[in-house]
Scaffold this motif. Structure first.
Motif, short mmCIF file in Angstrom:
data_model
loop_
_atom_site.label_atom_id
_atom_site.label_comp_id
_atom_site.label_asym_id
_atom_site.label_seq_id
_atom_site.Cartn_x
_atom_site.Cartn_y
_atom_site.Cartn_z
N GLN B 152 0.84 -1.21 0.00
CA GLN B 152 0.00 0.00 0.00
C GLN B 152 0.87 1.26 0.00
OE1 GLN B 152 -2.46 -1.03 3.46
NE2 GLN B 152 -4.20 -1.02 2.04
N PRO B 153 1.72 1.39 -1.03
CA PRO B 153 2.63 2.54 -1.05
C PRO B 153 1.87 3.83 -1.32
CG PRO B 153 2.73 1.39 -3.14
CD PRO B 153 1.82 0.58 -2.25
N LYS B 154 2.50 4.93 -0.92
CA LYS B 154 1.92 6.24 -1.23
C LYS B 154 2.57 6.80 -2.48
CE LYS B 154 2.15 6.78 3.44
NZ LYS B 154 2.94 7.42 4.45
N LEU B 155 3.78 6.29 -2.76
CA LEU B 155 4.48 6.68 -3.99
C LEU B 155 4.93 5.39 -4.69
CD1 LEU B 155 6.01 8.83 -5.78
CD2 LEU B 155 7.99 8.30 -4.37
N LEU B 156 4.52 5.26 -5.94
CA LEU B 156 4.91 4.08 -6.71
C LEU B 156 5.91 4.51 -7.78
CD1 LEU B 156 4.41 1.03 -7.21
CD2 LEU B 156 2.66 1.70 -8.85
N MET B 157 7.07 3.84 -7.79
CA MET B 157 8.08 4.19 -8.77
C MET B 157 8.24 3.06 -9.77
SD MET B 157 10.92 6.17 -6.60
CE MET B 157 11.02 4.99 -5.32
N LEU B 158 8.17 3.39 -11.05
CA LEU B 158 8.22 2.38 -12.10
C LEU B 158 9.38 2.69 -13.03
CD1 LEU B 158 4.45 2.84 -12.85
CD2 LEU B 158 5.38 0.76 -11.84
N ASP B 159 10.30 1.71 -13.16
CA ASP B 159 11.44 1.90 -14.06
C ASP B 159 11.11 1.23 -15.40
OD1 ASP B 159 13.83 2.39 -15.21
OD2 ASP B 159 15.06 1.44 -13.66
N GLU B 160 10.76 2.03 -16.37
CA GLU B 160 10.41 1.54 -17.71
C GLU B 160 9.45 0.35 -17.68
OE1 GLU B 160 13.24 1.41 -20.71
OE2 GLU B 160 14.47 3.03 -19.91
N PRO B 161 8.23 0.57 -17.20
CA PRO B 161 7.29 -0.54 -17.08
C PRO B 161 6.89 -1.15 -18.42
CG PRO B 161 6.19 1.56 -16.67
CD PRO B 161 7.65 1.84 -16.74
N THR B 162 7.03 -0.39 -19.51
CA THR B 162 6.57 -0.92 -20.80
C THR B 162 7.72 -1.45 -21.65
OG1 THR B 162 6.74 1.20 -21.91
CG2 THR B 162 4.67 0.73 -20.81
N ALA B 163 8.92 -1.58 -21.06
CA ALA B 163 10.05 -2.09 -21.84
C ALA B 163 9.76 -3.52 -22.30
CB ALA B 163 11.32 -2.05 -21.00
N GLY B 164 9.85 -3.72 -23.60
CA GLY B 164 9.72 -5.07 -24.13
C GLY B 164 8.31 -5.62 -24.22
N VAL B 165 7.30 -4.76 -24.09
CA VAL B 165 5.93 -5.28 -24.29
C VAL B 165 5.36 -4.67 -25.57
CG1 VAL B 165 5.59 -5.54 -21.81
CG2 VAL B 165 4.74 -3.51 -22.94
N SER B 166 4.34 -5.31 -26.13
CA SER B 166 3.77 -4.86 -27.40
C SER B 166 3.01 -3.55 -27.20
CB SER B 166 2.83 -5.93 -27.93
OG SER B 166 1.67 -5.97 -27.14
N PRO B 167 2.79 -2.77 -28.28
CA PRO B 167 2.09 -1.48 -28.16
C PRO B 167 0.71 -1.60 -27.52
CG PRO B 167 3.11 -1.68 -30.32
CD PRO B 167 3.29 -2.99 -29.63
N ILE B 168 -0.02 -2.66 -27.84
CA ILE B 168 -1.37 -2.81 -27.25
C ILE B 168 -1.26 -2.98 -25.75
CG2 ILE B 168 -3.44 -4.24 -27.22
CD1 ILE B 168 -2.68 -5.06 -30.11
N VAL B 169 -0.32 -3.84 -25.33
CA VAL B 169 -0.12 -4.08 -23.90
C VAL B 169 0.35 -2.81 -23.22
CG1 VAL B 169 1.17 -5.43 -22.22
CG2 VAL B 169 0.36 -6.51 -24.31
N MET B 170 1.16 -2.03 -23.96
CA MET B 170 1.67 -0.79 -23.40
C MET B 170 0.52 0.17 -23.06
SD MET B 170 4.37 1.82 -25.15
CE MET B 170 3.17 2.58 -26.23
N ASP B 171 -0.41 0.34 -24.01
CA ASP B 171 -1.57 1.21 -23.76
C ASP B 171 -2.34 0.73 -22.55
OD1 ASP B 171 -0.96 2.82 -25.84
OD2 ASP B 171 -2.32 1.86 -27.28
N GLU B 172 -2.54 -0.58 -22.48
CA GLU B 172 -3.27 -1.19 -21.38
C GLU B 172 -2.58 -0.89 -20.04
OE1 GLU B 172 -5.58 -4.15 -21.76
OE2 GLU B 172 -5.65 -4.55 -19.60
#
Lengths: 336, 234
Positions: B152-172
């Motif tokens: 239950q973080p108050k700040l979520l940090m994401l390091d390139e969450p869409t690296a290596g996924v398809s464009p559709i998955v990226m939008d999702e």
């Protein structure tokens, strides 16, 4: 009728001994694979940890016997087992504190830690020999046989006898219980899961707040318990001799590698695979063949592929073949 | 006062500094995105915020509290969640066990949080008994984000969450990240897909050579012809 005799001979000389031996190897390999999974090195001191723990268990057994304690039809050594495990776990934790922790802190390469574990191995084998000596020791008591060859012959009228020693049955039952308990621990408890998580992805485990020193300590305790149980069962089944436990290192690691290092299920499968290969290759198949083959075609030779003196070469061959063709093992462990 | 204020950060891994006086701020419930060319120090800046890098200058404040000296583990306890770019799941463990391990530091009942994660990523509910290592790249990222949400973080940090996924998955994935932000969680994200990321960003940071080059709202950066020409390919 001859076919029945062949089955009985097979059971008596191959399947039962190999299953008992396999169960002992599987327990040892589980200890090796857990240490590899969590601490990321092959613990060469494992064989001598088994020897040390068994020696302590034997001392405990003698002490109990001198006070007139026995375990009825079961070996007294089972009562002394918790004592042996406690002392061995304490030694393992002390060793970790003095030796391995340093290498963890400096993030040493696994091969360096392996060499360090060889040093630990020499120290431990020295301590063991000081404590209990180098002679062969038999410490089994209680009922000797579950099924006796002669009474089996009389009861069934077969020419072949079937013997099931109580230590063999005890080995298999104990191994099954220990394995069930271990898998329950790893799959259902918070601590067990944190061990698997640490083994899977050390950095992410740290991020998740898993305390590495606690995981390491629990791993040493479990690995020591497995080693002492395996060593004591082996000693009950055959006989105790410190050097024999050092020699067990090879089949144990062959078993862990065949199954896939770091994979507990693989360690068990590997233990039985190595045991059955070893017994199968060194058994003289003449008797079984004599029952199955048509009359006149029975072989003259012993049909023994390797003399039992060379039994360890079987583990060695398995180890090399696996490392050449499938380094991750049957159950997809970590690459070596 | 911003919810996260990482100001004037200077530091690096060895003797040479990678970050030079770099400042990142995230408001409550908003999405901040760090973009920039390769080697600009984007991931390094995020690691600095999370305490994986020793700072020689500057400070990090979370909700007004100075956390500059805390270890990453202590920052997790303070309400930071971090999703590394790679190796961000426990591959041999099931999806559900991954989430459980995410909640390892929690002493209370985390069943409700797990349900929230399953509501956010319904596919994970279907695959909860499956090993995380057997999932597709996009599903694995969802496990990784879900694991980080378990504290239950108050700040979520994401390091390139869409690296290596398809464009559709990226939008999702971006849609899901917006949903997370709507629940009041602040988000700091490093992204290689600069255009799409800036579109959903409340605040955008363009870093070059470890220093802030442009800082504005996502929309304004997208509209800035200079930024478009140099960093977004026209």
């Amino acid at each position: 009728m001859d076919f029945l005799n062949a089955i009985v001979a097979l059971l008596n000389f191959v399947i039962i001994p190999a299953a008992a031996y396999g169960a002992q190897l599987a327990l040892g390999a589980l200890g090796a694979t857990l240490v590899y999974g969590v601490l990321r090195f092959s613990n060469f001191a494992l064989g001598d940890t088994m020897a040390f723990g068994t020696a302590i268990t034997i001392l405990g057994t003698w002490w109990l016997q001198s006070h007139g304690v026995s375990f009825g039809i079961l070996p007294t050594a089972l009562l002394a087992l918790p004592f042996g495990i406690a002392v061995t776990a304490a030694l393992a934790l002390a060793t970790d504190r003095v030796v391995y922790r340093y290498y963890r802190q400096v993030r040493a390469k696994p091969v360096i830690v392996v060499i360090a574990s060889m040093g630990v191995m020499f120290v431990m084998s020295g301590i063991t020999r000081f404590v209990i000596g180098v002679e062969e020791i038999r410490f089994v008591d209680g009922t000797k046989f579950v099924i006796e060859a002669n009474s089996f012959k009389q009861a069934t009228g077969l020419a072949e006898g079937l013997a099931l020693r109580s230590t063999q049955l005890l080995t298999m039952v104990t191994a099954a219980l220990v394995v069930a308990a271990l898998f329950w621990f790893l799959n259902s408890t918070r601590t067990g899961k944190s061990m698997r998580a640490y083994s899977d992805n050390e950095d992410l485990a740290l991020l998740s707040g898993i305390n590495p020193e606690r995981v390491v300590a629990i791993t040493w305790i479990i690995a020591s318990a497995l080693a002492v149980i395996a060593g004591t069962l082996y000693g009950l089944d055959k006989a105790y001799k410190a050097f024999n436990y050092f020699s067990l290192l090879l089949p144990i690691f062959a078993a862990a590698v065949v199954g896939g290092l770091g994979n507990p299920l693989g360690a068990i499968a590997g233990g039985f695979l190595v045991a059955f290969s070893e017994v199968g290759v060194t058994y003289a198949w003449k008797k079984v063949a004599g029952y199955v083959m048509p009359e006149g075609l029975a072989p003259d030779g012993l049909l023994q592929i390797l003399s039992t003196d060379y039994k360890f070469s079987v583990s060695f061959a398995i180890l090399i073949l696996v490392l050449l063709f499938k380094p991750t093992g049957i159950f997809k462990g970590k690459a070596v | 006062m911003s919810f996260l204020a990482a100001e004037n950060m200077t530091g690096g891994y060895g003797a040479a500094d990678i970050l030079h006086d770099c400042t990142l701020r995230v408001e409550k419930g908003q999405i901040a995105v760090i973009v920039g060319p390769n080697g600009a120090g984007k991931s390094t800046a995020m690691k600095a915020v999370f305490g994986m890098l020793k700072l020689r200058g500057g400070h990090v404040r979370l909700d007004g509290e100075d956390i500059t000296q805390l270890s990453p583990q202590d920052r997790v306890a303070k309400g930071m969640g971090f999703v590394p770019q790679v190796n961000n799941v426990f591959p041999s463990m099931s999806v559900e066990e991954n989430l459980e391990m995410g909640a390892f530091i929690r002493k209370d009942d985390f069943k409700a949080t797990m349900e929230q994660v399953y509501d956010l990523f319904p596919i994970l509910r279907d695959k909860r008994r499956q090993a995380a290592g057997e999932l597709s790249g996009g599903q694995r990222q969802q496990v990784a984000v879900g694991r980080a949400l378990m504290t239950q973080p108050k700040l979520l940090m994401l390091d390139e969450p869409t690296a290596g996924v398809s464009p559709i998955v990226m939008d999702e994935l971006f849609d899901r990240i917006i949903e997370v932000a709507r629940t009041g969680i602040s988000i700091l994200m490093v992204e290689q897909n600069a255009r799409q990321a800036l579109e959903i960003a409340d605040q955008g940071y363009v870093l070059v050579q470890g220093a802030n080059r442009y800082t504005d709202t996502g929309k304004a950066l997208m509209a800035d012809p200079e930024v478009r020409r140099t960093f977004l390919g026209g």
